[in-house]
Design a protein around this motif. Structure first.
Motif, PDB file in Angstrom:
ATOM      1  N   ASP A 181       0.595  -1.435  -0.087  1.00  0.00           N
ATOM      2  CA  ASP A 181      -0.087   0.161  -0.036  1.00  0.00           C
ATOM      3  C   ASP A 181       0.654   1.585   0.004  1.00  0.00           C
ATOM      4  N   ASP A 182       1.975   0.783   0.065  1.00  0.00           N
ATOM      5  CA  ASP A 182       3.018   2.444   0.237  1.00  0.00           C
ATOM      6  C   ASP A 182       3.493   2.891  -1.487  1.00  0.00           C
ATOM      7  N   ILE A 183       3.319   2.214  -1.861  1.00  0.00           N
ATOM      8  CA  ILE A 183       3.450   2.431  -4.167  1.00  0.00           C
ATOM      9  C   ILE A 183       2.168   2.673  -4.207  1.00  0.00           C
ATOM     10  N   GLU A 184       2.126   3.693  -4.706  1.00  0.00           N
ATOM     11  CA  GLU A 184       0.335   3.667  -5.190  1.00  0.00           C
ATOM     12  C   GLU A 184       0.648   2.881  -7.315  1.00  0.00           C
ATOM     13  N   GLN A 185      -0.605   2.033  -6.987  1.00  0.00           N
ATOM     14  CA  GLN A 185      -0.590   1.345  -8.404  1.00  0.00           C
ATOM     15  C   GLN A 185       0.301   2.765 -10.003  1.00  0.00           C
ATOM     16  N   GLU A 186       0.838   1.980 -10.434  1.00  0.00           N
ATOM     17  CA  GLU A 186       1.849   2.444 -11.496  1.00  0.00           C
ATOM     18  C   GLU A 186       2.440   3.331 -11.086  1.00  0.00           C
ATOM     19  N   GLY A 187       3.115   3.041 -10.067  1.00  0.00           N
ATOM     20  CA  GLY A 187       4.168   4.052  -9.573  1.00  0.00           C
ATOM     21  C   GLY A 187       5.032   3.699  -8.424  1.00  0.00           C
ATOM     22  N   VAL A 188       5.881   4.134  -8.031  1.00  0.00           N
ATOM     23  CA  VAL A 188       7.400   4.066  -7.680  1.00  0.00           C
ATOM     24  C   VAL A 188       7.895   4.780  -6.523  1.00  0.00           C
ATOM     25  N   ILE A 189       8.658   3.654  -5.483  1.00  0.00           N
ATOM     26  CA  ILE A 189       9.209   4.461  -4.363  1.00  0.00           C
ATOM     27  C   ILE A 189      10.847   3.786  -4.620  1.00  0.00           C
ATOM     28  N   THR A 199      20.968   2.028  -3.905  1.00  0.00           N
ATOM     29  CA  THR A 199      19.875   3.178  -4.207  1.00  0.00           C
ATOM     30  C   THR A 199      19.059   2.096  -4.912  1.00  0.00           C
ATOM     31  N   TYR A 200      17.740   1.865  -4.852  1.00  0.00           N
ATOM     32  CA  TYR A 200      17.196   0.537  -5.847  1.00  0.00           C
ATOM     33  C   TYR A 200      15.695   1.477  -5.477  1.00  0.00           C
ATOM     34  N   ALA A 201      14.846   1.434  -7.516  1.00  0.00           N
ATOM     35  CA  ALA A 201      13.487   1.341  -6.632  1.00  0.00           C
ATOM     36  C   ALA A 201      12.758   0.580  -7.338  1.00  0.00           C
ATOM     37  N   VAL A 202      11.601   0.942  -6.552  1.00  0.00           N
ATOM     38  CA  VAL A 202      10.697  -0.514  -6.700  1.00  0.00           C
ATOM     39  C   VAL A 202       9.520  -0.516  -7.131  1.00  0.00           C
ATOM     40  N   GLY A 255      10.667   9.916 -11.051  1.00  0.00           N
ATOM     41  CA  GLY A 255      10.232  10.001 -12.275  1.00  0.00           C
ATOM     42  C   GLY A 255       9.055   9.031 -12.411  1.00  0.00           C
ATOM     43  N   LEU A 256       8.841   9.740 -13.712  1.00  0.00           N
ATOM     44  CA  LEU A 256       7.103   9.303 -13.968  1.00  0.00           C
ATOM     45  C   LEU A 256       6.606   7.871 -14.567  1.00  0.00           C
ATOM     46  N   VAL A 257       6.128   6.947 -13.710  1.00  0.00           N
ATOM     47  CA  VAL A 257       6.132   5.676 -14.096  1.00  0.00           C
ATOM     48  C   VAL A 257       4.511   5.173 -15.174  1.00  0.00           C
ATOM     49  N   MET A 258       4.668   4.806 -16.151  1.00  0.00           N
ATOM     50  CA  MET A 258       3.613   4.472 -16.929  1.00  0.00           C
ATOM     51  C   MET A 258       3.738   3.481 -17.464  1.00  0.00           C
ATOM     52  N   ASP A 259       2.899   2.342 -17.985  1.00  0.00           N
ATOM     53  CA  ASP A 259       2.523   1.088 -17.853  1.00  0.00           C
ATOM     54  C   ASP A 259       3.457   0.473 -17.275  1.00  0.00           C
TER      55      ASP A 259
END
Length: 104
Positions: A10-18, A26-29, A54-58
Motif C-alpha cells: 500500500d506504500d506504492i501507488e498502482q503504476e507508481g515507484v518508491i 539505492t533501488y527503485a521499487v 520519475g514518471l511511471v506509465m504502464d
C-alpha cells in the motif's frame, strides 16, 4: 537467498515507484497496473539521477532529468539517452509486504 522487507504494498501507488535504500545502494521499487512488484537499480544508468522521482506509465519508468526510459520489468532501455540496462532484482509480495532479493 534472503529476502528483505522494503515496504508495504500500500506504500506504492498502482503504476507508481518508491525509493528504497539498503546497504549503501539505492533501488527503485515499482507497482505495476496488475499489482505486481518489480525492483531495479535506483539510479538512471545515463546520469545517476534517482528514478523514484520519475514518471511511471504502464511498465516504463521515465528518468526525470533527460526523459530517457526503461522497461522496469527487464531493465532494458526504451528511449534515449538511456542506453545501458538497469540491473533488476527479484521482488514478491507476502502478507501485504514487498520483499526484495538484493545483495547484502
Amino acid at each position: 537467498m534472503s529476502w528483505i522487507s522494503a515496504c508495504r504494498l500500500d506504500d506504492i501507488e498502482q503504476e507508481g515507484v518508491i525509493r528504497f535504500d539498503h546497504g549503501g545502494r539505492t533501488y527503485a521499487v515499482y507497482r505495476s497496473p496488475e499489482d505486481e512488484v518489480f525492483c531495479t537499480d535506483g539510479l538512471c544508468s545515463h546520469e545517476a539521477i534517482h528514478l523514484a522521482d520519475g514518471l511511471v506509465m504502464d511498465y516504463e519508468i521515465e528518468c526525470p532529468k533527460h526523459s530517457g526510459a526503461f522497461d522496469y520489468r527487464t531493465g532494458t532501455p526504451r528511449r534515449p539517452p538511456a542506453c545501458k540496462s538497469l540491473n533488476t532484482y527479484q521482488a514478491k509480495i507476502e502478507a501485504g509486504e514487498v520483499l526484495l532479493a538484493i545483495p547484502a
